[in-house]
Each structure stands twice: as C-alpha cells, then as structure tokens.
Design a protein around this motif. Structure first.
Motif, PDB file in Angstrom:
ATOM      1  N   HIS A  69       0.824  -1.205   0.000  1.00  0.00           N
ATOM      2  CA  HIS A  69       0.000   0.000   0.000  1.00  0.00           C
ATOM      3  C   HIS A  69       0.857   1.254   0.000  1.00  0.00           C
ATOM      4  O   HIS A  69       2.056   1.221   0.307  1.00  0.00           O
ATOM      5  N   LEU A  70       0.228   2.367  -0.347  1.00  0.00           N
ATOM      6  CA  LEU A  70       0.922   3.650  -0.403  1.00  0.00           C
ATOM      7  C   LEU A  70      -0.047   4.769  -0.046  1.00  0.00           C
ATOM      8  O   LEU A  70      -1.269   4.604  -0.111  1.00  0.00           O
ATOM      9  N   PRO A  71       0.473   5.944   0.340  1.00  0.00           N
ATOM     10  CA  PRO A  71      -0.402   7.054   0.700  1.00  0.00           C
ATOM     11  C   PRO A  71      -0.890   7.811  -0.531  1.00  0.00           C
ATOM     12  O   PRO A  71      -0.145   8.008  -1.492  1.00  0.00           O
ATOM     13  N   VAL A  72      -2.152   8.242  -0.508  1.00  0.00           N
ATOM     14  CA  VAL A  72      -2.734   9.078  -1.572  1.00  0.00           C
ATOM     15  C   VAL A  72      -3.593  10.148  -0.916  1.00  0.00           C
ATOM     16  O   VAL A  72      -3.887  10.086   0.282  1.00  0.00           O
ATOM     17  N   ARG A  73      -3.992  11.121  -1.698  1.00  0.00           N
ATOM     18  CA  ARG A  73      -4.934  12.143  -1.247  1.00  0.00           C
ATOM     19  C   ARG A  73      -6.289  11.869  -1.871  1.00  0.00           C
ATOM     20  O   ARG A  73      -6.406  11.656  -3.075  1.00  0.00           O
ATOM     21  N   ASP A  74      -7.339  11.871  -1.035  1.00  0.00           N
ATOM     22  CA  ASP A  74      -8.676  11.639  -1.583  1.00  0.00           C
ATOM     23  C   ASP A  74      -9.243  12.922  -2.165  1.00  0.00           C
ATOM     24  O   ASP A  74      -8.562  13.954  -2.241  1.00  0.00           O
ATOM     25  N   GLU A  75     -10.504  12.854  -2.568  1.00  0.00           N
ATOM     26  CA  GLU A  75     -11.132  13.979  -3.256  1.00  0.00           C
ATOM     27  C   GLU A  75     -11.230  15.218  -2.380  1.00  0.00           C
ATOM     28  O   GLU A  75     -11.333  16.346  -2.886  1.00  0.00           O
ATOM     29  N   SER A  76     -11.173  15.055  -1.070  1.00  0.00           N
ATOM     30  CA  SER A  76     -11.244  16.192  -0.146  1.00  0.00           C
ATOM     31  C   SER A  76      -9.867  16.646   0.331  1.00  0.00           C
ATOM     32  O   SER A  76      -9.765  17.544   1.169  1.00  0.00           O
ATOM     33  N   GLY A  77      -8.836  16.014  -0.193  1.00  0.00           N
ATOM     34  CA  GLY A  77      -7.486  16.389   0.192  1.00  0.00           C
ATOM     35  C   GLY A  77      -6.964  15.651   1.411  1.00  0.00           C
ATOM     36  O   GLY A  77      -5.852  15.922   1.874  1.00  0.00           O
ATOM     37  N   ASN A  78      -7.748  14.715   1.940  1.00  0.00           N
ATOM     38  CA  ASN A  78      -7.312  13.951   3.103  1.00  0.00           C
ATOM     39  C   ASN A  78      -6.396  12.807   2.678  1.00  0.00           C
ATOM     40  O   ASN A  78      -6.602  12.198   1.627  1.00  0.00           O
ATOM     41  N   GLN A  79      -5.410  12.511   3.504  1.00  0.00           N
ATOM     42  CA  GLN A  79      -4.491  11.420   3.178  1.00  0.00           C
ATOM     43  C   GLN A  79      -5.014  10.095   3.715  1.00  0.00           C
ATOM     44  O   GLN A  79      -5.503  10.018   4.842  1.00  0.00           O
ATOM     45  N   LEU A  80      -4.917   9.063   2.891  1.00  0.00           N
ATOM     46  CA  LEU A  80      -5.262   7.709   3.298  1.00  0.00           C
ATOM     47  C   LEU A  80      -4.363   6.747   2.542  1.00  0.00           C
ATOM     48  O   LEU A  80      -3.678   7.139   1.599  1.00  0.00           O
ATOM     49  N   ARG A  81      -4.366   5.501   2.967  1.00  0.00           N
ATOM     50  CA  ARG A  81      -3.527   4.505   2.314  1.00  0.00           C
ATOM     51  C   ARG A  81      -4.395   3.551   1.502  1.00  0.00           C
ATOM     52  O   ARG A  81      -5.458   3.116   1.953  1.00  0.00           O
ATOM     53  N   LYS A  90      -7.188   4.066 -10.740  1.00  0.00           N
ATOM     54  CA  LYS A  90      -7.976   5.297 -10.602  1.00  0.00           C
ATOM     55  C   LYS A  90      -7.381   6.442 -11.425  1.00  0.00           C
ATOM     56  O   LYS A  90      -8.113   7.161 -12.124  1.00  0.00           O
ATOM     57  N   GLU A  91      -6.062   6.610 -11.338  1.00  0.00           N
ATOM     58  CA  GLU A  91      -5.439   7.750 -11.998  1.00  0.00           C
ATOM     59  C   GLU A  91      -5.300   7.538 -13.502  1.00  0.00           C
ATOM     60  O   GLU A  91      -5.561   8.453 -14.290  1.00  0.00           O
ATOM     61  N   TYR A  92      -4.900   6.347 -13.910  1.00  0.00           N
ATOM     62  CA  TYR A  92      -4.684   6.112 -15.341  1.00  0.00           C
ATOM     63  C   TYR A  92      -5.996   6.134 -16.113  1.00  0.00           C
ATOM     64  O   TYR A  92      -6.077   6.705 -17.208  1.00  0.00           O
ATOM     65  N   PHE A  93      -7.043   5.518 -15.552  1.00  0.00           N
ATOM     66  CA  PHE A  93      -8.329   5.439 -16.252  1.00  0.00           C
ATOM     67  C   PHE A  93      -9.308   6.541 -15.826  1.00  0.00           C
ATOM     68  O   PHE A  93     -10.464   6.521 -16.245  1.00  0.00           O
ATOM     69  N   LYS A  94      -8.833   7.456 -14.999  1.00  0.00           N
ATOM     70  CA  LYS A  94      -9.636   8.622 -14.591  1.00  0.00           C
ATOM     71  C   LYS A  94     -11.003   8.196 -14.040  1.00  0.00           C
ATOM     72  O   LYS A  94     -12.058   8.628 -14.521  1.00  0.00           O
ATOM     73  N   LEU A  95     -10.965   7.364 -13.016  1.00  0.00           N
ATOM     74  CA  LEU A  95     -12.196   6.870 -12.391  1.00  0.00           C
ATOM     75  C   LEU A  95     -12.697   7.890 -11.367  1.00  0.00           C
ATOM     76  O   LEU A  95     -12.709   7.658 -10.157  1.00  0.00           O
ATOM     77  N   ASP A  96     -13.140   9.032 -11.873  1.00  0.00           N
ATOM     78  CA  ASP A  96     -13.552  10.134 -10.989  1.00  0.00           C
ATOM     79  C   ASP A  96     -14.805   9.810 -10.187  1.00  0.00           C
ATOM     80  O   ASP A  96     -15.046  10.403  -9.134  1.00  0.00           O
ATOM     81  N   HIS A  97     -15.621   8.881 -10.667  1.00  0.00           N
ATOM     82  CA  HIS A  97     -16.862   8.549  -9.961  1.00  0.00           C
ATOM     83  C   HIS A  97     -16.629   7.573  -8.815  1.00  0.00           C
ATOM     84  O   HIS A  97     -17.559   7.271  -8.054  1.00  0.00           O
ATOM     85  N   VAL A  98     -15.395   7.068  -8.685  1.00  0.00           N
ATOM     86  CA  VAL A  98     -15.085   6.082  -7.653  1.00  0.00           C
ATOM     87  C   VAL A  98     -14.191   6.735  -6.597  1.00  0.00           C
ATOM     88  O   VAL A  98     -13.077   7.146  -6.901  1.00  0.00           O
ATOM     89  N   PRO A  99     -14.649   6.840  -5.355  1.00  0.00           N
ATOM     90  CA  PRO A  99     -13.832   7.475  -4.312  1.00  0.00           C
ATOM     91  C   PRO A  99     -12.717   6.556  -3.821  1.00  0.00           C
ATOM     92  O   PRO A  99     -12.913   5.348  -3.667  1.00  0.00           O
ATOM     93  N   TYR A 100     -11.556   7.144  -3.577  1.00  0.00           N
ATOM     94  CA  TYR A 100     -10.435   6.367  -3.033  1.00  0.00           C
ATOM     95  C   TYR A 100     -10.835   5.627  -1.760  1.00  0.00           C
ATOM     96  O   TYR A 100     -10.394   4.508  -1.496  1.00  0.00           O
ATOM     97  N   SER A 101     -11.686   6.253  -0.963  1.00  0.00           N
ATOM     98  CA  SER A 101     -12.036   5.689   0.340  1.00  0.00           C
ATOM     99  C   SER A 101     -12.743   4.344   0.240  1.00  0.00           C
ATOM    100  O   SER A 101     -12.805   3.592   1.215  1.00  0.00           O
ATOM    101  N   ALA A 102     -13.288   4.023  -0.946  1.00  0.00           N
ATOM    102  CA  ALA A 102     -14.010   2.764  -1.118  1.00  0.00           C
ATOM    103  C   ALA A 102     -13.244   1.738  -1.951  1.00  0.00           C
ATOM    104  O   ALA A 102     -13.730   0.624  -2.140  1.00  0.00           O
TER     105      ALA A 102
END
Length: 427
Positions: A69-81, A90-102
C-alpha cells in the motif's frame, strides 16, 4: 460507442453459501484472480478495464484485500492509504466517480495477522468494510471490476481469502494463469476448487506469458480442455512481451536501496535482467566483451555490476559512455540509442562479510565521481555486495506504477486485443 445496456446481466448470482459476509449486489462484478503471485493479474485487470470502459459508461474498481500500500490524497485532500494497484487504476483510467475511500477496504500490513489472531481485528469488521466499499462503488457504476491479491487462498489466515471476497460481492471470476497446458491446468483446477467451495463461478480463463510460437497450439488444446472439464471459455491467450517485465532504473535504485550518482535522465528507462552482468574480469577483457564484441544498437541497455573499488572498470565504462554519447548526439531514449548503466557495490557478500569497514571501500574516487556527473553517466551506488546486488536485480519483478505510464499503456495495447470480450460478456 458505449452502451448503457448491460450485457453482463447474464451473470448468474451464486447461490447461498456458508459465509456470514454474503451480501448480494445489484450490479455485476467481475473478480480477477490468479493461480499464484506474479502471473500478470494486474496487467489483465488493466486490459479488462480498458475494454469495459469502451462498452459501459461507468466502470467501477476496487481491490477488496490488499497487501502493498501507499499514501494518496482523496477527493477532499485527506491522506489515506490504498493498495498500490488502486492508484494505477484510478489515476490512469480517470475513475472520478469512484472514491479512493471505497477502493481498498481491507489492507493487510505487517503485523495485521498477529492482531487478527489476538482478536484486535474482527472478521465482522473486515466483511462490513468490503460490503460498504462494494455497495458504494456498485451504486455509481454500470459494472464493477475487482482485483484479487496473490493466489486464490491469500488472505485465508484472516478469513478474507480471494474466494471469500469474491463470494461476498456476488462476483464471477476471470482466472489468470501463466501459459502452458499441463502445469497451467493443474494450478487452475486447484484454485477453481477454492472458488467452488465458496459458491463462486469461474466465468473464464486468461493464459498469460505464452511463448509466441505456442499461442495457437495452447489456444486449441486448453480451449477444448476448459470447455470439456469446466464448461467455460478460454477468454485469452496472451503472448509473452519481455518489455513488460523490465524494471526501470528508478525501480532498481529503490530495490537496491541505492543512490544514483549521475545519469538521472535514465531513471525512466527500462533495463532487462537478461542484460545484467557481474564484471569480475580485468579492464581489457571487460572492454572487449562489452563494447567490441557487441554492437551498441544490439545491446542497448546493459547493466554492469562490480565493486566500487574497481576504479579501472568504472573509468573504462565512463570513457565508453562518453564516446557513445558523442556518437549518438547525447540521446538515450531512441529505439537504437545505447544507455548502459553501472552498479557499484560497497558491501561484501553475506557469506564472507568484512570484519571491519574501510571508508575507501564505500565510494568511488573523487575524480571518477566528478567524471560521472560531468558526463551524466548512469552510475548507481548500493550498500549490497556484488553477488547480492546481482541477485536482487535478477529476481526483481517489475510492477505497474502510475509513474510509469509507458509500461501501463504498452500492457493495455498488448493485452486488450488478445482478450475475447464477447465471450466474457455473453457467457
């Protein structure tokens, strides 16, 4: 164009089974699993995502159980792993409708297993996290793609194996194995049985890294075998592409816990482990074998491993690097450009360690370091001994990263045409 009609509606939802975590979902879910580690599960997932995005408006993705795992920033700017593969998707396919948190509900870091055994983590909490994640992603998607971790049984010790995770999401499975027939089928059958135990259907199989001259033979024999024994299609036979297994110099720098003294522009270049050599000879033999007997265009990115005290070899390498850079106008990333690198070991072999360390054995001579920097030659220093460094390089398995989109793009371009999406969606 994309269609909102859902060809995956024919996916049969598995029947009731013993897991208390089961929570059937309305949206079809494809779970990509593998017979063992390092067989190309993530690469197949990348190709499936690309193909599904051409056929559906919104494709969701999650990795229900992850390890690296690695750290990322979610849509609200919060850091999570999150699991490292989640970031790529998520980044390569631009899955904007899918939140990192899920996208990465259960991560198993070091010490997690002990905590689970001691009762500090509950099975109910894990199941609830996966259910919530799947529900969130399913509610905003037309179809969901999920990726497993390791072989099918990974996670069993904490009661969330790949088979259990697929079952609780009501998913059907695409099973990935390395190419061949006998050994491949044996591994497939063993992993299929774990899914069967959880009431999960295998929808099809993809065989990966097949010798190009054996593709049609394997397709014919394995295709017939799968239909006869399991009643499922062989969805793809992907010929081996050596480029995808080649690590970048930056990846090797991290694997060797090293420091690139110069040649930072070569960090993104890919180096094949088959072109990695431990240099123990004298200077004349090294130059003859490395630069006279082989054309630079034929041996574009050799990786020379030697000890930092071999000032003669480093000087010879730097002289040849400067000569070749002058001949090719300083370019390193063209299809025929030479960009060899040197790895300098400062340590000793594990089997014959130094009784005491000498400062002169830990870095090149000052003037050679300056020459490397002046000529921008890729020279990497590592604390490992020469044999240990070579072993790390030869055993390294390149992984996809959002920082190496060239490899991701090449993987998708190579794999997607070799997968039968009609058979996948209509099965």
């Amino acid at each position: 164009g994309r269609s909102t009609d859902n060809p995956l509606l024919s996916l049969a939802q598995p029947g009731a089974f013993a897991s208390p975590c089961r929570s059937p979902m309305p949206q079809p879910t494809i779970f990509v699993a593998a017979t063992r580690q390092h067989v190309g599960k993530t690469t197949v997932s990348l190709a499936l995502m690309s193909g599904l995005q051409k056929r559906f408006n919104k494709v969701g993705f999650l990795k229900p159980v992850g390890q690296q795992h690695l750290p990322v920033r979610d849509e609200s700017g919060n850091q999570l792993r999150v699991d490292k593969d989640v970031q790529v998707m998520k980044e390569y396919f631009k899955l904007d409708h899918v939140p990192y948190s899920a996208m990465s509900p259960v991560i198993i870091p070091s010490g997690y297993t002990a905590r689970y055994i001691d009762g500090e983590v509950s099975n109910e909490a894990q199941c609830a996290a996966i259910r919530r994640a799947h529900e969130t992603i399913s509610s905003g998607s037309d179809v969901v793609l999920a990726e497993g971790t390791g072989h099918v049984g990974v996670g069993s010790v904490v009661e969330v194996s790949n088979a259990r995770a697929a079952a609780m999401m009501g998913a059907e499975v695409v099973l990935v194995a390395n190419g061949g027939i006998g050994k491949a089928f044996d591994e497939l059958e063993m992993n299929r049985m774990m899914f069967a135990h959880e009431g999960v259907r295998v929808r099809g199989v993809v065989l990966n890294k097949v010798r190009p001259d054996k593709v049609e033979y394997v397709r014919s024999k394995m295709g017939r075998l799968l239909e006869q024994r399991w009643g499922v299609p062989l969805l793809g036979v992907v010929p081996e592409l050596s480029y995808l297994s080649k690590p970048t110099l930056a990846e090797l720098e991290r694997a060797l816990d090293g420091d690139l003294l110069a040649g930072h522009r070569c960090r993104s270049l890919h180096y094949g482990v088959e072109n990695s050599f431990l240099v123990t000879t004298g200077l004349r033999r090294f130059l003859r074998r490395a630069f006279e007997q082989r054309s630079p265009s034929e041996w574009r990115r050799p990786l020379f491993v030697t000890h930092v005290t071999r000032d003669d070899l480093l000087l010879g390498y730097l002289a040849q690097h400067q000569r070749l850079m002058t001949a090719q106008g300083g370019a390193v990333d063209g299809p025929r450009d030479w960009a060899g690198a040197m790895v300098l070991s400062t340590g000793a072999s594990k089997g014959f360690p130094d009784k005491e360390a000498f400062p002169d054995d830990t870095e090149p001579l000052t003037y050679l370091t300056q020459m490397a920097k002046d000529s921008n030659a890729p020279v990497l220093i590592t604390r490992y001994g020469t044999l240990d460094a070579l072993h790390i390089i030869e055993s390294y398995t390149a992984k996809h990263s959002i920082h190496d989109t060239a490899r991701v793009s090449a993987a998708v371009a190579h794999y997607e045409p070799n997968i039968d999406f009609d058979a996948l969606l209509q099965g």
